[in-house]
Design a protein around this motif. Structure first.
Motif, PDB file in Angstrom:
ATOM      1  N   UNK A  23       6.351 -22.227  55.319  1.00 17.13           N
ATOM      2  CA  UNK A  23       4.925 -22.230  54.969  1.00 17.13           C
ATOM      3  C   UNK A  23       4.221 -23.363  55.705  1.00 17.13           C
ATOM      4  N   UNK A  24       4.818 -24.565  55.710  1.00 16.99           N
ATOM      5  CA  UNK A  24       4.225 -25.703  56.429  1.00 16.99           C
ATOM      6  C   UNK A  24       4.056 -25.374  57.910  1.00 16.99           C
ATOM      7  N   UNK A  31      -3.631 -24.188  62.255  1.00 19.00           N
ATOM      8  CA  UNK A  31      -4.521 -25.326  62.408  1.00 19.00           C
ATOM      9  C   UNK A  31      -4.692 -26.179  61.165  1.00 19.00           C
ATOM     10  N   UNK A  32      -3.895 -25.952  60.154  1.00 20.52           N
ATOM     11  CA  UNK A  32      -3.973 -26.744  58.921  1.00 20.52           C
ATOM     12  C   UNK A  32      -2.836 -27.753  58.899  1.00 20.52           C
ATOM     13  N   UNK A  33      -3.166 -28.995  58.569  1.00 22.09           N
ATOM     14  CA  UNK A  33      -2.136 -30.022  58.461  1.00 22.09           C
ATOM     15  C   UNK A  33      -1.711 -30.134  56.996  1.00 22.09           C
ATOM     16  N   UNK A  34      -0.503 -29.699  56.725  1.00 27.74           N
ATOM     17  CA  UNK A  34       0.030 -29.700  55.360  1.00 27.74           C
ATOM     18  C   UNK A  34       1.358 -30.449  55.369  1.00 27.74           C
ATOM     19  N   UNK A  35       1.564 -31.289  54.363  1.00 23.99           N
ATOM     20  CA  UNK A  35       2.826 -32.019  54.249  1.00 23.99           C
ATOM     21  C   UNK A  35       3.372 -31.869  52.836  1.00 23.99           C
ATOM     22  N   UNK A  36       4.659 -31.940  52.738  1.00 19.16           N
ATOM     23  CA  UNK A  36       5.355 -31.898  51.452  1.00 19.16           C
ATOM     24  C   UNK A  36       5.051 -30.642  50.637  1.00 19.16           C
ATOM     25  N   UNK A  37       5.047 -29.498  51.294  1.00 18.65           N
ATOM     26  CA  UNK A  37       4.843 -28.236  50.586  1.00 18.65           C
ATOM     27  C   UNK A  37       6.028 -27.986  49.654  1.00 18.65           C
ATOM     28  N   UNK A  38       5.750 -27.425  48.513  1.00 16.69           N
ATOM     29  CA  UNK A  38       6.782 -27.068  47.545  1.00 16.69           C
ATOM     30  C   UNK A  38       6.504 -25.657  47.059  1.00 16.69           C
ATOM     31  N   UNK A  39       7.546 -24.957  46.712  1.00 20.46           N
ATOM     32  CA  UNK A  39       7.375 -23.636  46.118  1.00 20.46           C
ATOM     33  C   UNK A  39       7.814 -23.711  44.664  1.00 20.46           C
ATOM     34  N   UNK A  40       7.097 -22.994  43.834  1.00 21.58           N
ATOM     35  CA  UNK A  40       7.369 -22.972  42.401  1.00 21.58           C
ATOM     36  C   UNK A  40       7.342 -21.522  41.947  1.00 21.58           C
ATOM     37  N   UNK A  41       8.327 -21.145  41.178  1.00 22.24           N
ATOM     38  CA  UNK A  41       8.350 -19.817  40.572  1.00 22.24           C
ATOM     39  C   UNK A  41       7.848 -19.966  39.139  1.00 22.24           C
TER      40      UNK A  41
END
Length: 82
Positions: A23-24, A31-41
């Protein structure tokens, strides 16, 4: 009484999360700067029981036995009476 239950399941800190990594990377390509993405169910359901304590006890048992792997997952339980 009827209770609404929500269980949020996520990987424990330090566990590899290839889905979040992808996803990151994909968001970076857009063009999006994303850090520390997490997934949650998130699992939501209702239960009928006499007390909130009994519901909590049962839902913890569900998490430990079926809904997640306690070795690699953390979970958060929210219980609300209807």
């Amino acid at each position: 009484m009827i209770f609404d239950i929500e269980v949020k399941i996520s990987l424990k800190e330090g566990m590899l999360n290839p889905e979040a990594t992808q996803i990151e990377r994909s968001l970076d390509l857009l063009g999006y700067e994303v850090k520390d993405a997490k997934t949650v169910e998130i699992i939501q359901f209702t239960m009928e029981e006499d007390s909130e304590d009994k519901v909590n006890e049962d839902v913890v048992d569900m998490c430990e036995r079926l809904l997640c792997n306690p070795v690699i997952h953390d979970y958060e339980i929210t219980v609300k009476a209807q």
